[in-house]
Design an enzyme around this catalytic site. Structure first.
Site, PDB file in Angstrom:
ATOM      1  N   ARG A 111      38.540  87.719  48.945  1.00 29.20           N
ATOM      2  CA  ARG A 111      39.373  89.028  48.444  1.00 29.20           C
ATOM      3  C   ARG A 111      38.874  90.196  49.264  1.00 29.20           C
ATOM      4  O   ARG A 111      37.895  90.335  49.349  1.00 29.20           O
ATOM      5  CB  ARG A 111      38.881  89.049  47.029  1.00 29.20           C
ATOM      6  CG  ARG A 111      39.405  90.439  46.513  1.00 29.20           C
ATOM      7  CD  ARG A 111      39.413  90.730  45.057  1.00 29.20           C
ATOM      8  NE  ARG A 111      40.259  89.959  44.322  1.00 29.20           N
ATOM      9  CZ  ARG A 111      40.985  90.294  43.164  1.00 29.20           C
ATOM     10  NH1 ARG A 111      39.903  90.991  42.004  1.00 29.20           N
ATOM     11  NH2 ARG A 111      41.935  89.312  42.594  1.00 29.20           N
ATOM     12  N   HIS A 138      49.069  88.683  46.820  1.00 26.81           N
ATOM     13  CA  HIS A 138      48.275  87.791  45.993  1.00 26.81           C
ATOM     14  C   HIS A 138      48.529  86.440  45.400  1.00 26.81           C
ATOM     15  O   HIS A 138      49.283  86.304  44.287  1.00 26.81           O
ATOM     16  CB  HIS A 138      47.940  88.758  44.449  1.00 26.81           C
ATOM     17  CG  HIS A 138      46.772  88.404  43.634  1.00 26.81           C
ATOM     18  ND1 HIS A 138      45.891  87.322  44.010  1.00 26.81           N
ATOM     19  CD2 HIS A 138      46.464  88.893  42.520  1.00 26.81           C
ATOM     20  CE1 HIS A 138      45.037  87.303  43.046  1.00 26.81           C
ATOM     21  NE2 HIS A 138      45.205  88.414  42.180  1.00 26.81           N
ATOM     22  N   GLN A 141      47.662  84.481  42.124  1.00 26.96           N
ATOM     23  CA  GLN A 141      48.179  85.317  40.942  1.00 26.96           C
ATOM     24  C   GLN A 141      49.732  84.666  40.478  1.00 26.96           C
ATOM     25  O   GLN A 141      49.863  84.282  39.519  1.00 26.96           O
ATOM     26  CB  GLN A 141      48.123  86.523  41.088  1.00 26.96           C
ATOM     27  CG  GLN A 141      48.610  87.404  39.752  1.00 26.96           C
ATOM     28  CD  GLN A 141      47.830  87.074  38.686  1.00 26.96           C
ATOM     29  OE1 GLN A 141      46.767  87.414  38.647  1.00 26.96           O
ATOM     30  NE2 GLN A 141      48.272  86.543  37.452  1.00 26.96           N
ATOM     31  N   ASP A 233      52.582  95.757  36.755  1.00 28.91           N
ATOM     32  CA  ASP A 233      51.386  95.663  37.231  1.00 28.91           C
ATOM     33  C   ASP A 233      50.755  97.385  37.306  1.00 28.91           C
ATOM     34  O   ASP A 233      51.611  98.275  37.357  1.00 28.91           O
ATOM     35  CB  ASP A 233      51.256  95.281  38.935  1.00 28.91           C
ATOM     36  CG  ASP A 233      49.878  94.952  39.412  1.00 28.91           C
ATOM     37  OD1 ASP A 233      48.764  95.017  38.611  1.00 28.91           O
ATOM     38  OD2 ASP A 233      49.668  94.922  40.657  1.00 28.91           O
ATOM     39  N   CYS A 273      49.337  90.750  35.411  1.00 30.64           N
ATOM     40  CA  CYS A 273      48.188  89.848  36.269  1.00 30.64           C
ATOM     41  C   CYS A 273      46.997  90.248  35.631  1.00 30.64           C
ATOM     42  O   CYS A 273      45.841  89.701  35.808  1.00 30.64           O
ATOM     43  CB  CYS A 273      48.400  90.257  37.565  1.00 30.64           C
ATOM     44  SG  CYS A 273      47.797  91.855  38.272  1.00 30.64           S
ATOM     45  N   ARG A 301      45.368  80.883  35.798  1.00 32.10           N
ATOM     46  CA  ARG A 301      44.718  81.050  37.164  1.00 32.10           C
ATOM     47  C   ARG A 301      43.729  79.878  37.280  1.00 32.10           C
ATOM     48  O   ARG A 301      43.627  79.376  38.415  1.00 32.10           O
ATOM     49  CB  ARG A 301      43.997  82.408  37.218  1.00 32.10           C
ATOM     50  CG  ARG A 301      44.822  83.591  37.248  1.00 32.10           C
ATOM     51  CD  ARG A 301      45.463  83.947  38.422  1.00 32.10           C
ATOM     52  NE  ARG A 301      44.640  84.045  39.584  1.00 32.10           N
ATOM     53  CZ  ARG A 301      44.008  84.948  39.685  1.00 32.10           C
ATOM     54  NH1 ARG A 301      44.153  86.225  39.119  1.00 32.10           N
ATOM     55  NH2 ARG A 301      43.234  85.193  41.108  1.00 32.10           N
TER      56      ARG A 301
HETATM   57  N1  NVA Z   1      47.792  95.292  42.290  1.00 35.63           N
HETATM   58  C1  NVA Z   1      46.467  95.005  41.749  1.00 35.63           C
HETATM   59  C2  NVA Z   1      46.228  93.855  41.337  1.00 35.63           C
HETATM   60  C3  NVA Z   1      45.006  93.451  40.840  1.00 35.63           C
HETATM   61  C4  NVA Z   1      44.764  92.041  40.254  1.00 35.63           C
HETATM   62  C5  NVA Z   1      45.457  95.439  42.684  1.00 35.63           C
HETATM   63  O1  NVA Z   1      45.358  95.179  43.845  1.00 35.63           O
HETATM   64  O2  NVA Z   1      44.460  96.201  42.358  1.00 35.63           O
HETATM   65  N1   CP Z   2      44.469  89.256  38.252  1.00 36.66           N
HETATM   66  C1   CP Z   2      43.402  89.268  38.944  1.00 36.66           C
HETATM   67  O1   CP Z   2      43.608  88.796  40.158  1.00 36.66           O
HETATM   68  O2   CP Z   2      42.437  89.706  38.263  1.00 36.66           O
HETATM   69  P1   CP Z   2      40.822  90.085  38.924  1.00 36.66           P
HETATM   70  O3   CP Z   2      41.070  91.436  39.734  1.00 36.66           O
HETATM   71  O4   CP Z   2      39.912  90.331  37.633  1.00 36.66           O
HETATM   72  O5   CP Z   2      40.302  88.822  39.602  1.00 36.66           O
END
Ligand code: NVA
Ligand code: CP
Length: 313
Positions: A111, A138, A141, A233, A273, A301
């Site tokens: 990540r 992502h 997800q 989101d 998500c 997930r």
């Molecule tokens: N769009 C959000 C998703 C978090 C799982 C982010 O990138 O922070």
């Molecule tokens: N939806 C998701 O990826 O959650 P986290 O940021 O908690 O991993």
């Protein structure tokens, strides 16, 4: 234990754009099978003796816990590697990190910010690399989202999905995921926050094979009208916290609330998500309401990532 198909062995999961509709079906079918096995407490230790390294340069609740627990349930082991504590954080190159980790591990989940960093890691690693979120995409997800929609509706092709809000990593991966599975998707975002035109045009190409209709609009009502699934989101993703206030003004009209979802089908499901900013992109009434499938979505997930790991590692 029956043998799993070899179709995806050794593959990276960097973007759903790289997967065919039938490869995505295989992942979703395997995920459903793993969900059933877990509920029946049937062992499914497909990754005995294998180790996944999980590199995190951003925060996480779901991704970290579901990958780690998933690896354990598959008989393997997962290592949490904070990017700040790795030599990567002191300037060791991505390529060298990939080469070294390939000598210890059987797979890497990462990540981070730049999609190009994940691609570089994958280029130099001899083991599968799984994208656990970048600024651009992502994919894990969206596999869970597709599994959740299929679980609720019994099918994917021909459904209508509305994504309302920021044209971010979730919007981008949804565009690919819907295009590949025949789900008609309409993204509603304000000017200046629409999904990347390059991603939209790749998704339109992907959709030729399934007949999915891809639309990007400005009006949230137009997107939500007759939708089977309504998705939103956060307005400010990780790394964009400084823009939070400015974005709250731009996105005010894009809140998924009781008023907006009145335009969806009577049996629509709501997905997010998570983490959610309640009172901003979604109201308590919607996320806690009878149409919300967000807890199944979070659970999935686990199942879908176990499927990915068991198929590629
Ligand atoms: N769009 C959000 C998703 C978090 C799982 C982010 O990138 O922070
Ligand atoms: N939806 C998701 O990826 O959650 P986290 O940021 O908690 O991993």
């Amino acid at each position: 234990m029956e043998k799993l198909p070899e179709l995806l062995r050794g593959r990276d999961l960097l973007s759903l754009h790289h997967f065919t509709p039938s490869e995505i079906s295989l992942i979703l079918d395997t995920a459903d099978a793993f969900r059933d096995k877990l509920k029946r407490r049937e062992p499914h230790r497909y990754l005995e003796g294998k180790t996944l390294g999980m590199i995190f340069q951003k925060s996480s609740t779901r991704t970290r816990v579901s990958f780690e627990v998933g690896m354990y349930q598959l008989g393997g082991h997962a290592l949490f590697l904070s990017a700040a504590d790795l030599q990567l954080g002191r300037g060791e190159s991505i390529a060298d990190t990939a080469r070294v980790l390939s000598r210890y591990l059987d797979g890497i989940m990462i990540r981070t910010y730049a999609q190009s960093d994940v691609e570089e890691l994958a280029r130099y690693a001899d083991i599968p690399v799984i994208n656990g979120l970048t600024d651009l995409l992502h994919p894990c997800q969206i596999l869970a989202d597709l599994q959740t929609i299929r679980q609720a509706k019994g099918r994917l092709a021909g459904l209508k999905l509305a994504y309302v809000g920021d044209g971010n990593n979730i919007a981008h991966s949804l565009l690919f995921g819907c295009a590949k599975t025949g789900v008609n998707i309409t993204v509603a975002s304000p000017e200046g926050y629409k999904p990347s035109p390059e991603i939209v045009s790749l998704a339109v190409q992907d959709a030729r094979e399934t007949g999915a209709v891809i639309r990007v609009v400005t009006d949230p009502v137009e997107a939500v009208r007759d939708a089977d699934a309504v998705v939103t989101d956060v307005w400010a993703s990780m790394g964009r916290e400084a823009e939070q206030e400015a974005r709250a003004r731009v996105f005010a009209r894009y809140q998924v609330n009781e008023e907006l979802v009145r335009h969806a089908r009577e049996d629509f499901i709501f997905l997010h998500c998570l983490p959610a900013h309640r009172g901003e992109e979604v109201t308590d009434g919607v996320i806690d309401g009878p149409h919300s499938a967000v807890w199944d979505e979070a659970e999935n997930r686990l199942h879908v990532q176990k499927a990915v790991m068991a198929l590629v590692m």
